[in-house]
Design a protein around this motif. Structure first.
Motif, PDB file in Angstrom:
ATOM      1  N   THR A  49       0.867  -1.331   0.073  1.00 50.48           N
ATOM      2  CA  THR A  49      -0.097  -0.134   0.053  1.00 50.48           C
ATOM      3  C   THR A  49       0.837   1.284   0.244  1.00 50.48           C
ATOM      4  O   THR A  49       0.435   2.338  -0.479  1.00 50.48           O
ATOM      5  N   ILE A  50       2.132   1.327   0.553  1.00 51.22           N
ATOM      6  CA  ILE A  50       3.113   2.473   0.564  1.00 51.22           C
ATOM      7  C   ILE A  50       3.681   2.572  -0.806  1.00 51.22           C
ATOM      8  O   ILE A  50       3.840   3.773  -1.242  1.00 51.22           O
ATOM      9  N   SER A  53       1.166   4.046  -5.758  1.00 49.33           N
ATOM     10  CA  SER A  53       0.695   5.226  -5.738  1.00 49.33           C
ATOM     11  C   SER A  53      -0.677   5.229  -5.953  1.00 49.33           C
ATOM     12  O   SER A  53      -1.637   5.986  -5.638  1.00 49.33           O
ATOM     13  N   HIS A  56      -2.792   4.525  -2.958  1.00 49.17           N
ATOM     14  CA  HIS A  56      -2.951   5.884  -1.829  1.00 49.17           C
ATOM     15  C   HIS A  56      -4.347   6.197  -1.630  1.00 49.17           C
ATOM     16  O   HIS A  56      -4.689   7.485  -1.989  1.00 49.17           O
ATOM     17  N   THR A  57      -5.045   5.464  -1.232  1.00 51.10           N
ATOM     18  CA  THR A  57      -6.582   5.958  -1.035  1.00 51.10           C
ATOM     19  C   THR A  57      -7.087   5.612   0.450  1.00 51.10           C
ATOM     20  O   THR A  57      -6.367   4.857   1.118  1.00 51.10           O
ATOM     21  N   PHE A  61      -5.277   3.177   3.211  1.00 52.36           N
ATOM     22  CA  PHE A  61      -4.731   3.682   4.327  1.00 52.36           C
ATOM     23  C   PHE A  61      -5.269   3.104   5.662  1.00 52.36           C
ATOM     24  O   PHE A  61      -4.467   2.851   6.527  1.00 52.36           O
TER      25      PHE A  61
END
Length: 306
Positions: A49-50, A53, A56-57, A61
């Motif tokens: 998840t990091i 991009s 990045h929701t 998160f």
């Protein structure tokens, strides 16, 4: 005259799941395997998840925070359990016991609150799709996670302080693989009325409250999905919720199963065995549920390993 608090004079023994010495090597291997799978699986979710991009929701998160909470949840108890089996000792210090109570409560409550936040995220995404980006902005997401952490930390601090005021009159033999406040309350020889009140209040507020919030969110979600005309649209909308719904069912029903078994069974160690489900098995399965049922995460994993 109330007994003085001599808790540090007496020893605390964690009896574990079984006292059968022949089973200890098997239990050591089993729990070491489950712990490593839990840590590695949840760590992969965090790193994925990091690193991408596209993930990045808000949903991812919250998922990365849940994965961190799951790693911490199991790390509270399993390493100590493995060490006790390895050195053939069941002793834990009073300070170590209170530390376990604090962190186990912290990450258990945090799990529940984060699952509620994730349910709210799915509610907004499906019931208010046109306003999703506006509603689930960076500030709100940060506040929801921060609020979950602060609430969990404050309650676990209260629970630990309430446990510290208990008095014990003999060595404590806890039929479990970790220290839990309810086990210490049962073994205390001082008045535990205030502790019981705090615990029952917390169960209603921090257990029942999030569950009702999740239930309400999904009632609204199902109602919104039902209004979608095409079968493909309904399937696509509901598929975004299946992973979260699976984790919610696993988390809450294993907890209910443990507490139900504690009332039905008089064997405390069988209850300890049942509690493995929500404290070890559920955090271990969460990464598989979210990765195998999630096209975005599977896509990133394929790109990383190709």
């Amino acid at each position: 005259m109330e007994p003085e608090n001599d808790t540090q004079v007496y020893k605390i023994f964690l009896l574990g799941i079984s006292e059968d010495s022949s089973l200890q090597p098997f239990l050591f291997g089993l729990f070491l395997f489950m712990y490593l799978v839990t840590v590695l699986g949840n760590l992969v979710i965090i790193l994925v998840t990091i690193s991408d991009s596209h993930l990045h929701t808000p949903m991812y998160f919250f998922l990365s925070n849940l994965s961190f909470a799951d790693i911490s949840f199991t790390s509270t108890s399993i390493p100590k359990m493995l060490m006790n089996i390895q050195i053939q000792s069941k002793v834990i210090t009073f300070e170590g016991c209170i530390t376990q109570v604090y962190f186990f409560t912290l990450f258990g409550v945090l799990d529940s609150l984060l699952l509620t936040v994730m349910a709210y995220d799915r509610f907004v995404a499906i019931c208010h799709p046109l306003h999703y980006v506006v509603i689930m902005n960076l500030r709100l997401c940060g506040l929801l996670v921060l609020g979950s952490w602060v609430t969990a930390a404050l309650y676990s601090l209260l629970q630990s302080l309430m446990t510290l005021r208990l008095s014990f009159c003999t060595d404590l033999k806890i039929p479990h693989f970790l220290c839990e406040s309810n086990q210490l309350i049962l073994l205390a020889c001082s008045d535990t009325f205030a502790n019981a009140i705090v615990m029952y209040f917390a169960v209603v507020l921090l257990g029942g409250g999030p569950f009702v919030g999740i239930l309400y969110s999904y009632v609204k979600i199902v109602s919104s999905i039902h209004k979608i005309s095409s079968a493909q649209g309904r399937y696509k909308a509901f598929s975004t919720c299946t992973s979260h719904l699976s984790v919610v069912f696993l988390f809450y029903f294993t907890i209910l199963g443990v507490y139900f078994s504690s009332y039905v069974s008089e064997n405390s160690q069988s209850t300890a065995g049942a509690s493995v489900m929500y404290s070890v098995v559920t955090p271990m399965l969460n990464p598989f549920i979210y990765s195998l049922r999630n096209k975005d995460i599977m896509g990133v994993l394929r790109r990383l390993f190709s």
